[in-house]
Design a protein around this motif. Structure first.
Motif, mmCIF file in Angstrom:
data_model
loop_
_atom_site.group_PDB
_atom_site.id
_atom_site.type_symbol
_atom_site.label_atom_id
_atom_site.label_comp_id
_atom_site.label_asym_id
_atom_site.label_seq_id
_atom_site.Cartn_x
_atom_site.Cartn_y
_atom_site.Cartn_z
ATOM 1 N N GLU A 170 -3.849 -36.990 -35.283
ATOM 2 C CA GLU A 170 -3.525 -38.221 -34.743
ATOM 3 C C GLU A 170 -4.254 -39.265 -33.840
ATOM 4 O OE1 GLU A 170 -0.554 -38.471 -30.900
ATOM 5 O OE2 GLU A 170 -0.796 -36.344 -32.057
ATOM 6 N N LEU A 171 -4.043 -40.590 -34.405
ATOM 7 C CA LEU A 171 -5.001 -41.300 -34.323
ATOM 8 C C LEU A 171 -5.045 -42.054 -32.786
ATOM 9 C CD1 LEU A 171 -5.671 -43.138 -37.424
ATOM 10 C CD2 LEU A 171 -7.211 -41.393 -37.004
ATOM 11 N N LEU A 172 -6.291 -41.656 -31.997
ATOM 12 C CA LEU A 172 -5.688 -41.774 -30.955
ATOM 13 C C LEU A 172 -7.128 -43.657 -30.657
ATOM 14 C CD1 LEU A 172 -5.742 -39.324 -28.484
ATOM 15 C CD2 LEU A 172 -4.182 -40.804 -29.824
ATOM 16 N N VAL A 173 -6.537 -44.882 -30.107
ATOM 17 C CA VAL A 173 -7.192 -45.939 -29.829
ATOM 18 C C VAL A 173 -7.928 -46.543 -28.546
ATOM 19 C CG1 VAL A 173 -7.196 -48.435 -30.843
ATOM 20 C CG2 VAL A 173 -6.726 -46.715 -31.643
ATOM 21 N N ALA A 174 -9.448 -46.702 -28.245
ATOM 22 C CA ALA A 174 -9.403 -47.651 -26.883
ATOM 23 C C ALA A 174 -10.118 -48.748 -27.704
ATOM 24 C CB ALA A 174 -10.167 -46.677 -26.432
ATOM 25 N N SER A 175 -9.720 -50.170 -26.871
ATOM 26 C CA SER A 175 -11.113 -50.881 -26.713
ATOM 27 C C SER A 175 -11.410 -51.973 -25.756
ATOM 28 C CB SER A 175 -10.219 -52.031 -27.743
ATOM 29 O OG SER A 175 -8.821 -52.469 -26.558
ATOM 30 N N PHE B 70 -13.854 -51.483 -30.496
ATOM 31 C CA PHE B 70 -13.174 -50.419 -30.703
ATOM 32 C C PHE B 70 -13.834 -49.857 -31.404
ATOM 33 C CE2 PHE B 70 -12.059 -55.088 -32.373
ATOM 34 C CZ PHE B 70 -10.666 -54.895 -31.383
ATOM 35 N N VAL B 71 -12.884 -47.944 -30.240
ATOM 36 C CA VAL B 71 -12.836 -47.072 -30.393
ATOM 37 C C VAL B 71 -12.126 -46.425 -31.359
ATOM 38 C CG1 VAL B 71 -13.724 -44.927 -29.071
ATOM 39 C CG2 VAL B 71 -14.625 -46.764 -28.611
ATOM 40 N N VAL B 72 -11.831 -45.575 -32.304
ATOM 41 C CA VAL B 72 -10.548 -44.931 -32.947
ATOM 42 C C VAL B 72 -11.190 -43.334 -33.138
ATOM 43 C CG1 VAL B 72 -9.330 -44.450 -34.701
ATOM 44 C CG2 VAL B 72 -10.115 -46.899 -34.060
ATOM 45 N N TYR B 73 -10.487 -42.093 -32.187
ATOM 46 C CA TYR B 73 -10.989 -40.337 -32.401
ATOM 47 C C TYR B 73 -9.334 -39.942 -32.361
ATOM 48 C CZ TYR B 73 -9.276 -41.614 -27.571
ATOM 49 O OH TYR B 73 -8.182 -42.149 -25.968
ATOM 50 N N THR B 74 -9.996 -38.995 -32.925
ATOM 51 C CA THR B 74 -9.114 -37.701 -33.524
ATOM 52 C C THR B 74 -9.482 -36.202 -33.474
ATOM 53 O OG1 THR B 74 -7.358 -36.782 -35.044
ATOM 54 C CG2 THR B 74 -9.554 -37.466 -35.938
ATOM 55 N N ILE B 75 -9.219 -35.106 -33.397
ATOM 56 C CA ILE B 75 -9.106 -34.021 -33.470
ATOM 57 C C ILE B 75 -8.881 -33.313 -35.085
ATOM 58 C CG2 ILE B 75 -7.283 -33.268 -32.485
ATOM 59 C CD1 ILE B 75 -8.535 -30.977 -30.949
ATOM 60 N N LEU B 76 -9.713 -32.724 -35.502
ATOM 61 C CA LEU B 76 -9.285 -31.610 -36.688
ATOM 62 C C LEU B 76 -10.242 -30.479 -36.432
ATOM 63 C CD1 LEU B 76 -8.304 -32.915 -40.096
ATOM 64 C CD2 LEU B 76 -10.884 -32.826 -40.033
ATOM 65 N N GLY B 77 -9.173 -29.112 -36.879
ATOM 66 C CA GLY B 77 -9.891 -28.550 -36.519
ATOM 67 C C GLY B 77 -9.737 -27.874 -34.768
ATOM 68 N N ASP B 78 -11.413 -27.622 -34.964
ATOM 69 C CA ASP B 78 -12.120 -27.803 -33.526
ATOM 70 C C ASP B 78 -13.205 -29.090 -32.777
ATOM 71 O OD1 ASP B 78 -10.683 -24.990 -32.880
ATOM 72 O OD2 ASP B 78 -11.638 -24.334 -33.696
#
Length: 190
Positions: free
Chosen positions: A92-97, A102-110
């Motif tokens: 699930e993508l989260l965005v900050a700017s 710009f910053v896009v971040y997510t989690i994948l497993g651990d």
């Protein structure tokens, strides 16, 4: 002749001003230069960071970010993830700017993944980049990774990053091409 402009390096009598060597270069470092629009950093992917869920850095790549600003970015991204990634779904993508960063971040497993871009690497381009990175990591690990599985495949993951991003620019987005390219190199050659 026209009036000459005052030289800030000369005192009022025209002599050279003495500069305090203990404070030279420290003015205005309280905020990152990356957040100012006058910053001469070119349009590029500024950072890719992988952390575990506790915020410990597993892999980091900076492009065009001065060394003195990297600690700021590390702590900012880890805090951003700690505040926002709890309870999110895999990929699930989260965005900050802020301004043109710009910053896009997510989690994948651990594993938490952060990508930072500037100008043409806006949230849409970074979303494509993070999709390619997560696909490659899942391909290398066989599934969304635990921290242990991620570290077991550290060399191949670094090779994937090298094929996806070259000198701060998006190089490859095709998963099959990336897979072929990393097969051609031994992990120790990275």
């Amino acid at each position: 002749m026209g009036a000459s402009l005052p030289n800030p390096d000369l005192d009022s009598q025209g002599g050279q001003q003495k500069k305090d060597p203990t404070t030279a270069g420290t003015e205005e470092r309280s905020r990152s230069r990356l957040l100012h629009p006058s910053n001469p950093i070119p349009e590029m992917i500024l950072a890719v960071l992988f952390t575990n869920t506790d915020g410990n850095i597993l892999v980091e790549r900076f492009h065009g970010v001065p060394a003195e600003e990297r600690l700021h970015w590390r702590s900012f991204l880890v805090k951003l993830g700690a505040d926002n990634l709890k309870g999110t779904k895999n990929e699930e993508l989260l965005v900050a700017s802020h301004k043109s960063v710009f910053v896009v971040y997510t989690i994948l497993g651990d594993v938490c993944i952060y990508v930072v871009g500037k100008d043409e690497y806006d949230e849409l381009a970074l979303a494509e980049l993070i999709f390619v990175i997560t696909s490659s990591v899942k391909d290398v690990c066989g599934k969304p990774p635990t921290e242990r599985l991620f570290l077991d495949h550290y060399g191949k993951i670094c090779l994937c990053l090298d094929e996806i991003i070259w000198k701060g620019m998006l190089e490859n987005t095709d998963k099959d091409r990336i897979r072929r390219l990393i097969r051609l190199k031994a992990p120790t050659d990275a």
